[in-house]
Design an enzyme around this catalytic site. Structure first.
Site, PDB file in Angstrom:
ATOM      1  N   HIS A  30       0.728  -1.391   0.133  1.00 12.57           N
ATOM      2  CA  HIS A  30       0.105   0.019   0.004  1.00 12.57           C
ATOM      3  C   HIS A  30       0.729   1.372  -0.082  1.00 12.57           C
ATOM      4  O   HIS A  30       0.346   2.315  -0.277  1.00 12.57           O
ATOM      5  CB  HIS A  30      -0.954   0.018   1.011  1.00 12.57           C
ATOM      6  CG  HIS A  30      -2.246   0.724   1.041  1.00 12.57           C
ATOM      7  ND1 HIS A  30      -2.774   1.000  -0.198  1.00 12.57           N
ATOM      8  CD2 HIS A  30      -3.009   1.120   2.000  1.00 12.57           C
ATOM      9  CE1 HIS A  30      -4.084   1.456  -0.004  1.00 12.57           C
ATOM     10  NE2 HIS A  30      -4.304   1.643   1.166  1.00 12.57           N
ATOM     11  N   ASN A  80      -5.733   7.004   4.313  1.00 11.62           N
ATOM     12  CA  ASN A  80      -7.021   7.569   4.153  1.00 11.62           C
ATOM     13  C   ASN A  80      -7.421   9.091   4.445  1.00 11.62           C
ATOM     14  O   ASN A  80      -8.206   9.512   4.270  1.00 11.62           O
ATOM     15  CB  ASN A  80      -8.266   6.828   4.912  1.00 11.62           C
ATOM     16  CG  ASN A  80      -7.967   6.817   6.378  1.00 11.62           C
ATOM     17  OD1 ASN A  80      -7.023   7.487   6.801  1.00 11.62           O
ATOM     18  ND2 ASN A  80      -8.832   6.261   7.093  1.00 11.62           N
ATOM     19  N   ASN A 126      -8.414   4.666  -1.325  1.00 12.44           N
ATOM     20  CA  ASN A 126      -8.840   5.603  -0.146  1.00 12.44           C
ATOM     21  C   ASN A 126      -7.868   7.077  -0.216  1.00 12.44           C
ATOM     22  O   ASN A 126      -8.182   7.921   0.335  1.00 12.44           O
ATOM     23  CB  ASN A 126      -8.738   4.849   1.384  1.00 12.44           C
ATOM     24  CG  ASN A 126      -9.698   4.079   1.432  1.00 12.44           C
ATOM     25  OD1 ASN A 126     -10.993   4.422   0.884  1.00 12.44           O
ATOM     26  ND2 ASN A 126      -9.710   3.074   2.115  1.00 12.44           N
TER      27      ASN A 126
END
Length: 216
Positions: A30, A80, A126
């Protein structure tokens, strides 16, 4: 303070390149955007030049690529809410959304594949969604770095927060080189995004960019 003001109010074209990710989890899928920015800084001899900037909730390096002044940003906020850091940096350095390039992971592409995307939907990412919300724009250029989808019964969350295997690391090394080549090529262009095209490693890529401690 004087140096900070000089950085903010300099004239000339500016770009903001952001490596999206989670602080403290730089080695995960990520956070591959952060890995790309790290490789970019290293290519230009600035691997040790990151400095924390509480005003943008992140770490920054100031560079010059051809005639373009570039801010590299690694947000120090969770994925996020990365957009908060991006919006702060854009405001501080006077950079418009169309001059922001987001580097982020992309599950819809396998590891080893990268692609540029001009604006559009966050498509479930996100970090990108946070940037769109905080900048109130969806025109940012995006370098999408493939990480593939989870296999078997592995959840999406577990997949994106996991680290690359030793075999995948070999592929990732090539991905980082290609991504940096593409970033340098993109940032070296002086025209609009519509003029961008698939990039190969530019001749003299290392010499094309120059590290700057401050802008005046």
């Amino acid at each position: 303070m004087a140096e900070a003001e000089a950085e903010i109010h300099t004239e000339g074209r500016r770009k903001l390149v952001v490596g999206l990710g989670n602080p403290g989890m730089e080695g995960t899928r990520h956070s591959v955007g952060m890995a790309v920015l790290g490789a970019f800084a290293a290519r230009l001899g600035g691997a040790d030049c990151w400095r924390s900037d509480r005003h943008v909730s992140g770490e920054v390096i100031l560079l010059e690529v051809q005639q373009t002044r570039v801010v590299l940003l690694r947000p120090r906020l969770l994925m996020n809410v990365n957009g908060v850091s991006v919006a702060k940096a854009a405001g501080k350095y006077g950079i418009k959304p169309e001059d922001i390039l987001l580097v982020h992971d992309e599950m819809d592409k396998p590891l080893g594949k990268i692609a540029l995307k001009h604006g559009g939907s966050a498509r479930g990412h996100n970090g990108v969604r946070s940037c769109v919300d905080c900048l109130q724009a969806d025109v940012m250029l995006r370098l999408r770095v493939g990480i593939g989808r989870p296999s078997g019964k592995t959840s999406v969350d577990r997949h994106v927060l996991s680290r690359f295997t030793s075999e995948e690391q070999k592929v990732l090394e090539s991905v980082l080189v290609q991504s940096v080549d593409l970033l340098i090529s993109q940032l070296s262009q002086s025209d609009s995004p519509q003029d961008s095209r698939p990039a190969s490693s530019p001749a003299g890529g290392r010499q094309a960019a120059q590290r700057r401690e401050g802008w005046s």
